[in-house]
Design a protein around this motif. Structure first.
Motif, PDB file in Angstrom:
ATOM      1  N   PRO A   1      54.260 -17.820  39.053  1.00  0.00           N
ATOM      2  CA  PRO A   1      55.193 -17.395  38.010  1.00  0.00           C
ATOM      3  C   PRO A   1      56.151 -16.321  38.507  1.00  0.00           C
TER       4      PRO A   1
ATOM      5  N   PRO B   1      59.250 -13.269  37.637  1.00  0.00           N
ATOM      6  CA  PRO B   1      59.226 -12.034  36.836  1.00  0.00           C
ATOM      7  C   PRO B   1      59.312 -12.297  35.335  1.00  0.00           C
TER       8      PRO B   1
ATOM      9  N   THR C   1      58.462 -15.027  33.657  1.00  0.00           N
ATOM     10  CA  THR C   1      57.233 -15.661  33.180  1.00  0.00           C
ATOM     11  C   THR C   1      56.092 -14.653  33.093  1.00  0.00           C
ATOM     12  N   ARG C   2      55.997 -13.766  34.099  1.00  0.00           N
ATOM     13  CA  ARG C   2      54.940 -12.749  34.055  1.00  0.00           C
ATOM     14  C   ARG C   2      55.132 -11.815  32.866  1.00  0.00           C
TER      15      ARG C   2
ATOM     16  N   ASN D   1      54.130 -13.681  29.757  1.00  0.00           N
ATOM     17  CA  ASN D   1      52.661 -13.771  29.665  1.00  0.00           C
ATOM     18  C   ASN D   1      52.052 -12.461  29.198  1.00  0.00           C
ATOM     19  N   ARG D   2      52.611 -11.337  29.662  1.00  0.00           N
ATOM     20  CA  ARG D   2      52.099 -10.038  29.222  1.00  0.00           C
ATOM     21  C   ARG D   2      52.355  -9.842  27.734  1.00  0.00           C
TER      22      ARG D   2
END
Length: 283
Positions: free
Chosen positions: A10, A12, A14-15, A18-19
């Protein structure tokens, strides 16, 4: 950024997304827990008198007896199911068509029949509650374990059995000394997972009046009136914690056994994706 064969790592955005999802999910879960706690408090479920029954030695002894009865049924069902699984797996791998067909039919029948129906039929016909529970658990879990054994044996590289046959070993020798030891070590996590299921399924003895842990809890809650209400919530909470503790203890033992097996010079590599696929498909 790294990538694997199955998916791209993933980026930046996508991360970050997700967070955000993780935080929102955690907040939603926390909100649900707070809501449940407030509702239970409003009904007086956390009042001290709702928990007083657990301080009596008679209640503690009944819970202890329920734990012992649960573990007794589990121990017998676990041993018998593993023995039955060995027989069924050998039958399904047999070169004789008649044996293979009979073993396959038995495995598929006991896997398909709901466990609760099997236990009830055994109890309603000829068996007392204890043996109805043990035999029902044995037939169902033995059939499932048989598929795990068979998948583990089929996952062992065929070159090993071919080399053993080339050395003049008989099929029984190849099975017992080459295939089965590696299959058991490789499929140990799946075997232990099914044993945990067996332990939890002992609670079905409640339906046929076997005095296992859940049945004892129901009797205690139904015969202990309090100024508020019958303490079903409190008893179920304690009983559930005991079940969780027993399952975690079994899992800890399994983890220890697995580590010992992997340190052994005769150890086998972990279960392969092919073995897991065989278990899932029943092939």
């Amino acid at each position: 950024m790294t990538a694997s064969v199955l998916y791209d790592a993933p980026g930046p955005r996508t991360r970050l997304r997700n967070r955000i999802y993780t935080v929102l999910g955690s907040l939603a879960l926390a909100g649900l827990l707070v809501y449940l706690a407030v509702r239970l408090e409003s009904k007086g479920e956390f009042k001290s008198y709702m928990w007083d029954l657990f301080q009596y030695s008679g209640v503690q002894q009944q819970i202890t007896d329920g734990v012992v009865a649960t573990l007794k049924a589990f121990a017998l069902a676990a041993v018998f199911s593993l023995l039955l699984a060995t027989v069924f797996a050998a039958g399904r791998l047999s070169e004789h068509d008649a044996v293979r067909v009979i073993a396959t039919a038995a495995v598929e029948f006991f896997r398909a029949l709901p466990l609760i129906i099997m236990i009830y039929l055994l109890w309603a016909t000829v068996f007392e509650p204890f043996w109805a529970l043990v035999i029902g658990l044995t037939l169902y879990n033995g059939s499932v374990q048989a598929e795990i054994f068979r998948a583990g044996i089929n996952a062992v590289p065929k070159g090993q059995s071919e080399a053993a046959y080339a050395l003049g070993m008989r099929k029984t020798q190849v099975m017992l000394t080459i295939l089965v030891p590696q299959a058991v070590r490789a499929m140990l996590p799946s075997i232990i997972s099914q044993l945990v299921v067996t332990l939890k399924d002992t609670s079905l003895g409640y339906l046929i009046a076997y005095t296992e842990l859940l049945y004892v809890g129901r009797i205690l809650a139904g015969n202990t009136p309090t100024p508020g209400n019958y303490p079903y919530f409190q008893v179920l909470l304690v009983i559930g914690a005991i079940y969780i503790a027993m399952c975690m203890a079994l899992s800890a033992v399994a983890t220890w056994v697995e580590k010992r097996a992997r340190r052994s010079p005769k150890g086998a590599p972990p279960a392969t994706p092919e073995a897991d696929a065989l278990v899932a498909t029943g092939e």
